[in-house]
Write an enzyme that holds these catalytic residues in place. Structure first.
Site, mmCIF file in Angstrom:
data_model
loop_
_atom_site.group_PDB
_atom_site.id
_atom_site.type_symbol
_atom_site.label_atom_id
_atom_site.label_comp_id
_atom_site.label_asym_id
_atom_site.label_seq_id
_atom_site.Cartn_x
_atom_site.Cartn_y
_atom_site.Cartn_z
ATOM 1 C CE LYS A 1 -4.573 0.150 2.060
ATOM 2 N NZ LYS A 1 -5.325 0.226 3.303
HETATM 3 O O1 G3P Z 1 -9.516 0.966 3.868
HETATM 4 C C1 G3P Z 1 -9.335 2.228 4.414
HETATM 5 C C2 G3P Z 1 -10.032 2.325 5.702
HETATM 6 O O2 G3P Z 1 -9.382 1.560 6.668
HETATM 7 C C3 G3P Z 1 -10.267 3.689 6.183
HETATM 8 O O3 G3P Z 1 -11.484 3.643 6.796
HETATM 9 O O4 G3P Z 1 -13.257 4.351 8.299
HETATM 10 O O5 G3P Z 1 -10.877 5.011 8.753
HETATM 11 O O6 G3P Z 1 -12.115 6.032 6.875
HETATM 12 P P1 G3P Z 1 -11.956 4.846 7.730
#
Ligand code: G3P
Length: 223
Positions: A83
């Protein structure tokens, strides 16, 4: 649409894996930090459970550092995907990574132009974050539509991972648009199969079955 789980928690990964519909895992530094275990050890354990792609993120901000961290991370297991953030340095790293046969997942994608450039640089996957766009009153799913259209215009093979999914409607919209993959937190995966009418229906069938048994046994008949 493929289903990845967005977590670094082994219990969640094991449970979701038992459902038989899990195609991969995405982690990020925040998710790994929650587990309080050496990240390389945790990533190895994840790769032992799931045979599909497992994303592990570089921390370096410059392209040389990203490439050298990527080379370390891919030693963990053959299904590790690197990533890389959607930055100019990430873009510079992409060429070397893809020419070395290292699979990449470009993360923190918030615009169609980022998605187009990382694809040109050889990204295997791109991860547009829909929930975080919704958080700032931008339609996250519009970004998925735009990227999908642009990739189709140019027959680009980079796969779209809809990320930052917060609820089942995000998942449903991703499938309607035709995204390649949705990466979903465990709590949302559980909700995807939940329906109150299914639960009510099961209860009604069981009640009726019990009543039939009762009636038959009252008449001396076994079923
Ligand atoms: O895949 C990306 C994710 O982990 C981010 O999610 O909910 O932190 O925006 P969030």
């Amino acid at each position: 649409m493929k289903l990845f789980i967005d977590t670094a928690n082994l219990e969640e990964i094991k449970k979701a894996n038992l459902y038989g519909v899990l195609d991969g895992v995405t982690t990020n530094p925040t998710l790994l930090a929650k587990e309080r275990i050496q990240p390389t050890v945790q990533l190895k354990k994840i790769c032992d459970i799931v045979k599909g792609p497992v994303s592990a993120e570089v921390i370096s901000l410059d392209s040389e550092g990203m490439v050298s961290q990527a080379k370390e991370l891919i030693r963990i297991a053959s299904n590790i995907v690197i990533k890389v953030p959607c930055t100019v340095e990430g873009l510079k790293a992409a060429r070397e990574l893809s020419s070395s046969g290292i699979k990449t997942n470009f993360t923190l994608c918030f615009s169609p132009t980022q998605a187009l450039l990382v694809a040109k640089a050889g990204a295997t996957f791109v991860s547009p974050f829909v929930g975080r766009l919704d958080d700032i009153s931008h339609e996250g799913m519009d970004l998925i539509r735009d990227i999908k259209m642009i990739y189709e215009n140019y027959k680009i093979s980079t796969q779209i991972i809809v990320a930052s999914i917060r609820h089942p409607i995000h998942f449903l919209e991703a499938a309607r648009i035709g995204a390649d993959i949705a990466t979903v937190p465990f709590g949302v995966i559980e909700k995807l199969m939940k329906h109150p009418l299914t639960d009510i229906g099961i209860q009604r069938f069981l009640d009726d079955w019990r009543k039939l048994n009762q009636a038959l046994s009252n008449s001396g008949i076994e079923i």
